[in-house]
Design a protein around this motif. Structure first.
Motif, PDB file in Angstrom:
ATOM      1  N   VAL A   4       0.858  -1.183   0.000  1.00  0.00           N
ATOM      2  CA  VAL A   4       0.000   0.000   0.000  1.00  0.00           C
ATOM      3  C   VAL A   4       0.897   1.236   0.000  1.00  0.00           C
ATOM      4  N   LYS A  10       0.527   5.276   0.190  1.00  0.00           N
ATOM      5  CA  LYS A  10      -0.422   6.344   0.475  1.00  0.00           C
ATOM      6  C   LYS A  10       0.307   7.681   0.434  1.00  0.00           C
ATOM      7  N   ASP A  59      -0.389  11.720   0.984  1.00  0.00           N
ATOM      8  CA  ASP A  59      -1.216  12.845   1.420  1.00  0.00           C
ATOM      9  C   ASP A  59      -0.220  13.908   1.842  1.00  0.00           C
ATOM     10  N   GLN A  61      -1.558  -1.352  -4.148  1.00  0.00           N
ATOM     11  CA  GLN A  61      -2.626  -0.376  -3.957  1.00  0.00           C
ATOM     12  C   GLN A  61      -2.011   1.007  -3.814  1.00  0.00           C
ATOM     13  N   ALA A 112      -3.197   4.853  -2.658  1.00  0.00           N
ATOM     14  CA  ALA A 112      -4.161   5.813  -2.119  1.00  0.00           C
ATOM     15  C   ALA A 112      -3.508   7.187  -2.180  1.00  0.00           C
ATOM     16  N   GLU A 134      -4.292  11.609  -1.996  1.00  0.00           N
ATOM     17  CA  GLU A 134      -5.113  12.801  -1.908  1.00  0.00           C
ATOM     18  C   GLU A 134      -4.499  13.822  -2.849  1.00  0.00           C
ATOM     19  N   LEU A 183      -9.584   2.549 -10.471  1.00  0.00           N
ATOM     20  CA  LEU A 183     -10.152   3.301  -9.358  1.00  0.00           C
ATOM     21  C   LEU A 183     -11.212   2.449  -8.673  1.00  0.00           C
ATOM     22  N   SER A 199     -12.277   3.544  -5.276  1.00  0.00           N
ATOM     23  CA  SER A 199     -12.954   4.421  -4.326  1.00  0.00           C
ATOM     24  C   SER A 199     -12.502   5.858  -4.559  1.00  0.00           C
ATOM     25  N   SER A 200     -13.437   6.774  -4.391  1.00  0.00           N
ATOM     26  CA  SER A 200     -13.080   8.188  -4.472  1.00  0.00           C
ATOM     27  C   SER A 200     -13.988   8.974  -3.544  1.00  0.00           C
ATOM     28  N   ASN A 250      -9.736  12.371  -2.700  1.00  0.00           N
ATOM     29  CA  ASN A 250      -9.069  11.156  -2.246  1.00  0.00           C
ATOM     30  C   ASN A 250      -9.443  10.007  -3.167  1.00  0.00           C
ATOM     31  N   LEU A 282      -8.533   5.799  -4.275  1.00  0.00           N
ATOM     32  CA  LEU A 282      -7.880   4.522  -4.013  1.00  0.00           C
ATOM     33  C   LEU A 282      -7.877   3.741  -5.314  1.00  0.00           C
ATOM     34  N   VAL A 314      -6.351   0.211  -7.303  1.00  0.00           N
ATOM     35  CA  VAL A 314      -5.851  -1.147  -7.091  1.00  0.00           C
ATOM     36  C   VAL A 314      -5.403  -1.683  -8.439  1.00  0.00           C
TER      37      VAL A 314
END
Length: 180
Positions: A61, A63, A65, A90, A92, A94, A125, A127-128, A167, A169, A171
């Protein structure tokens, strides 16, 4: 691995997590650095160089931000390791789309190519969510190009459309197939 130059944490937050007081590259100025958050000079690196330095073969993962580093992330992958995303499961992120963060054509370019770069690497995509940024950032609105592309953000004709912090996510395909 965890990176944030604005706060000081113990080096080992958890047996599987080490914290490093390092910032990720940005394209242009960084407001937090300009405000001297973190209280000292920042060290910068790219995600690709950090992964190489810590000898990480695969990232489960990733991420981001980081108030502006998402633009340099795209630039650094293209320049330093175009295959980097093939070793990430993955992602993620922002993204900040107000004019406070995307001021220049260069910043707009690296924002715009992030999505085809992810798609080319097999990401989808899943999730957003759109959030508002701080009022001072929202008040800038968004570049006209983003509105022209149908990207809802900031203000249009002085009417609030939506927030400017998005935001996402993503995969990778191979991870989705393994779960079926």
């Amino acid at each position: 691995l965890a990176f944030d130059p604005t706060v000081n944490h113990p080096s080992h937050l958890h047996p599987l997590v080490t914290f490093h007081n390092i910032g990720l590259n940005t394209v242009g100025a960084n407001e937090e650095k300009d405000l001297n958050m973190g209280g000292e000079d920042w060290w910068y690196t790219s995600v690709t160089n950090a992964v190489k330095f810590f000898d990480i073969e695969y990232v489960d993962v990733l991420k981001l931000d980081c108030e502006g580093c998402e633009l340099a992330f795209t630039r650094d992958i293209i320049a330093e390791d175009p295959t980097f995303l093939s070793r990430v499961s993955q992602f993620a992120v922002e993204v900040h789309v107000s004019k406070a963060w995307i001021k220049t054509d260069e910043q707009l370019y690296y924002f715009a190519i992030m999505f085809p770069l992810l798609e080319e690497a097999g990401f989808h995509l899943v999730s957003s969510k759109v959030n508002t940024c701080s009022k001072k950032h929202e008040d800038y609105g968004c570049r006209q190009e983003l509105h022209d592309w149908g990207y809802l953000c900031g203000y249009t004709n002085r009417q609030k459309v939506t927030g400017s912090c998005h935001n996402f996510l993503f995969v990778r395909d191979d991870r989705r197939k393994a779960k079926k």
